[in-house]
Design an enzyme around this catalytic site. Structure first.
Site, PDB file in Angstrom:
ATOM      1  N   GLY A   1      70.784  21.425  46.374  1.00 31.33           N
ATOM      2  CA  GLY A   1      71.160  21.213  44.970  1.00 31.33           C
ATOM      3  C   GLY A   1      72.157  22.263  44.520  1.00 31.33           C
TER       4      GLY A   1
ATOM      5  CG  ASP B   1      67.903  11.717  48.640  1.00 29.90           C
ATOM      6  OD1 ASP B   1      67.074  12.618  48.398  1.00 29.90           O
ATOM      7  OD2 ASP B   1      67.820  10.567  48.174  1.00 29.90           O
TER       8      ASP B   1
ATOM      9  CE1 TYR C   1      61.858  19.995  36.698  1.00 29.36           C
ATOM     10  CE2 TYR C   1      60.662  21.321  35.109  1.00 29.36           C
ATOM     11  CZ  TYR C   1      61.718  21.169  35.983  1.00 29.36           C
ATOM     12  OH  TYR C   1      62.629  22.191  36.141  1.00 29.36           O
TER      13      TYR C   1
ATOM     14  CB  THR D   1      52.464  17.523  38.610  1.00 29.51           C
ATOM     15  OG1 THR D   1      51.752  17.121  37.438  1.00 29.51           O
ATOM     16  CG2 THR D   1      51.588  17.330  39.833  1.00 29.51           C
TER      17      THR D   1
ATOM     18  CE  LYS E   1      61.020  22.688  39.186  1.00 32.22           C
ATOM     19  NZ  LYS E   1      61.884  22.854  40.387  1.00 32.22           N
TER      20      LYS E   1
HETATM   21  P1  NAI Z   1      71.142  20.824  37.744  1.00 30.21           P
HETATM   22  O1  NAI Z   1      70.751  19.448  37.354  1.00 30.21           O
HETATM   23  O2  NAI Z   1      72.310  21.453  37.062  1.00 30.21           O
HETATM   24  O3  NAI Z   1      71.376  20.892  39.322  1.00 30.21           O
HETATM   25  C1  NAI Z   1      70.470  20.291  40.226  1.00 30.21           C
HETATM   26  C2  NAI Z   1      71.238  19.877  41.467  1.00 30.21           C
HETATM   27  O4  NAI Z   1      70.295  19.257  42.373  1.00 30.21           O
HETATM   28  C3  NAI Z   1      72.329  18.845  41.164  1.00 30.21           C
HETATM   29  O5  NAI Z   1      73.563  19.263  41.733  1.00 30.21           O
HETATM   30  C4  NAI Z   1      71.801  17.581  41.804  1.00 30.21           C
HETATM   31  O6  NAI Z   1      72.816  16.697  42.299  1.00 30.21           O
HETATM   32  C5  NAI Z   1      70.938  18.132  42.943  1.00 30.21           C
HETATM   33  N1  NAI Z   1      69.953  17.155  43.401  1.00 30.21           N
HETATM   34  C6  NAI Z   1      69.143  16.373  42.643  1.00 30.21           C
HETATM   35  N2  NAI Z   1      68.420  15.563  43.425  1.00 30.21           N
HETATM   36  C7  NAI Z   1      68.759  15.835  44.714  1.00 30.21           C
HETATM   37  C8  NAI Z   1      68.353  15.317  45.972  1.00 30.21           C
HETATM   38  N3  NAI Z   1      67.445  14.338  46.067  1.00 30.21           N
HETATM   39  N4  NAI Z   1      68.917  15.829  47.098  1.00 30.21           N
HETATM   40  C9  NAI Z   1      69.863  16.806  47.015  1.00 30.21           C
HETATM   41  N5  NAI Z   1      70.282  17.335  45.849  1.00 30.21           N
HETATM   42  C10 NAI Z   1      69.744  16.856  44.708  1.00 30.21           C
HETATM   43  O7  NAI Z   1      69.839  21.708  37.576  1.00 30.21           O
HETATM   44  P2  NAI Z   1      69.598  23.290  37.415  1.00 30.21           P
HETATM   45  O8  NAI Z   1      69.318  23.550  35.983  1.00 30.21           O
HETATM   46  O9  NAI Z   1      70.661  24.050  38.116  1.00 30.21           O
HETATM   47  O10 NAI Z   1      68.204  23.437  38.180  1.00 30.21           O
HETATM   48  C11 NAI Z   1      68.085  23.884  39.518  1.00 30.21           C
HETATM   49  C12 NAI Z   1      66.620  24.042  39.837  1.00 30.21           C
HETATM   50  O11 NAI Z   1      66.026  24.977  38.929  1.00 30.21           O
HETATM   51  C13 NAI Z   1      65.810  22.748  39.706  1.00 30.21           C
HETATM   52  O12 NAI Z   1      64.820  22.695  40.709  1.00 30.21           O
HETATM   53  C14 NAI Z   1      65.175  22.881  38.343  1.00 30.21           C
HETATM   54  O13 NAI Z   1      64.008  22.096  38.236  1.00 30.21           O
HETATM   55  C15 NAI Z   1      64.898  24.371  38.311  1.00 30.21           C
HETATM   56  N6  NAI Z   1      64.732  24.930  36.971  1.00 30.21           N
HETATM   57  C16 NAI Z   1      65.738  24.863  36.036  1.00 30.21           C
HETATM   58  C17 NAI Z   1      65.552  25.413  34.774  1.00 30.21           C
HETATM   59  C18 NAI Z   1      66.608  25.357  33.720  1.00 30.21           C
HETATM   60  O14 NAI Z   1      66.305  25.740  32.566  1.00 30.21           O
HETATM   61  N7  NAI Z   1      67.826  24.946  34.024  1.00 30.21           N
HETATM   62  C19 NAI Z   1      64.271  26.066  34.401  1.00 30.21           C
HETATM   63  C20 NAI Z   1      63.299  26.081  35.470  1.00 30.21           C
HETATM   64  C21 NAI Z   1      63.539  25.535  36.697  1.00 30.21           C
END
Ligand code: NAI
Length: 245
Positions: A7, A57, A148, A150, A152
């Site tokens: 990601g 993916d 979500y 669950t 995390k």
């Molecule tokens: P984002 O949505 O900006 O980036 C997530 C990336 O994961 C995207 O580039 C997306 O294409 C990729 N992705 C999604 N499904 C995928 C799959 N099946 N296979 C490969 N890649 C995939 O999200 P962000 O904010 O950068 O979050 C990153 C991580 O941090 C996530 O796990 C999120 O749950 C976690 N997180 C984020 C917080 C926030 O406030 N932004 C807070 C706590 C946790």
């Protein structure tokens, strides 16, 4: 040293990839669409390391195996894995659709499992490795995010179990649990709910008085990924501007 970040096309994953490059790793940038990884790869290269864009993916078993094989061929065997890929599908539990909830569990939990299973033999062969998974303060409870939350919380159990199981192989396994961090993911929620107010509310609840940045989260990942952090395993570090967790 080779690191894999899932990601990593944008947001927290992109910042982690950049930081790990600055720390001296060649970095495989994994995301759903290879083309979207170009900016992150450029940032890795700007830091003087090799970068590789891989479209995968993380819930697709054969694709994950192929991705890790490609990384190994091109950059060398991975000794750092950051399970960061994630999605949100907010909704009250009464209205949550099976497909949406299942997708959330799948990306975070199945994705982390498949990636870790594929990368771990390379770490075991090297006698050292670092696995870092992205949990969240949502693990502590977050309305409208039953699946979500669950997922995390599940990643924390995954982390503690693998810390015990893989420790004897020289592999540490930890989790970072970010608080509210400004990325496309949180911007999308704000747009959906019409909420500049939500951001303002959340920030009011954060003791340091600001939202997190992707670089704040990358700082914690960098610590866990460091060779010198070998006595730190099975931990969940809340990076949330206050005493959460
Ligand atoms: P984002 O949505 O900006 O980036 C997530 C990336 O994961 C995207 O580039 C997306 O294409 C990729 N992705 C999604 N499904 C995928 C799959 N099946 N296979 C490969 N890649 C995939 O999200 P962000 O904010 O950068 O979050 C990153 C991580 O941090 C996530 O796990 C999120 O749950 C976690 N997180 C984020 C917080 C926030 O406030 N932004 C807070 C706590 C946790």
């Amino acid at each position: 040293m080779t690191a894999i970040v899932t990601g990593a096309a944008r947001g927290i994953g992109a910042a982690v990839a950049r930081r790990l490059a600055e720390d001296g790793h060649d970095v495989a940038v994994l995301d759903l669409d290879r083309a979207t990884c170009a900016d992150t790869v450029a940032a890795v290269e700007k830091a003087g390391r090799r970068g590789l864009a891989v479209g995968v993916d993380v819930t697709d078993e054969p694709a994950v195996a192929a991705a890790v094989a490609e990384v190994t061929d091109v950059l060398g065997a991975p000794t750092v894995l950051v399970n960061n890929a994630g999605i949100l599908r907010d909704s009250p539990v009464a209205e949550m659709q099976l497909g949406d909830g299942g997708a959330v569990l799948d990306v975070h939990l199945t994705g982390a499992f498949l990636m870790t299973r594929a990368a771990q033999p390379h770490m075991a062969a090297a006698g050292r490795g670092r696995v870092v998974s992205m949990s969240s303060i949502a693990a502590l409870g977050d309305p409208n995010r039953a699946h979500y939350s669950t997922a995390k919380a599940g990643l924390q159990g995954f982390t503690k179990t693998l810390a015990r199981e893989l420790g004897p192989l020289g592999i540490t396994v930890n989790a970072v649990a970010p608080g509210f961090t400004v990325t496309d993911m949180t911007r999308a929620i704000a747009e959906r709910r019409g909420l500049d107010a939500m951001a303002a509310d959340r920030i009011t609840a954060i003791p340091v008085g600001r939202a997190g940045t992707p670089d704040d989260i990358a700082q914690a990942v960098s610590f866990f990924a460091d060779e010198r952090s070998g006595f730190v395993s099975g931990q969940v570090l809340y990076v949330a501007g206050g005493p959460f967790g």
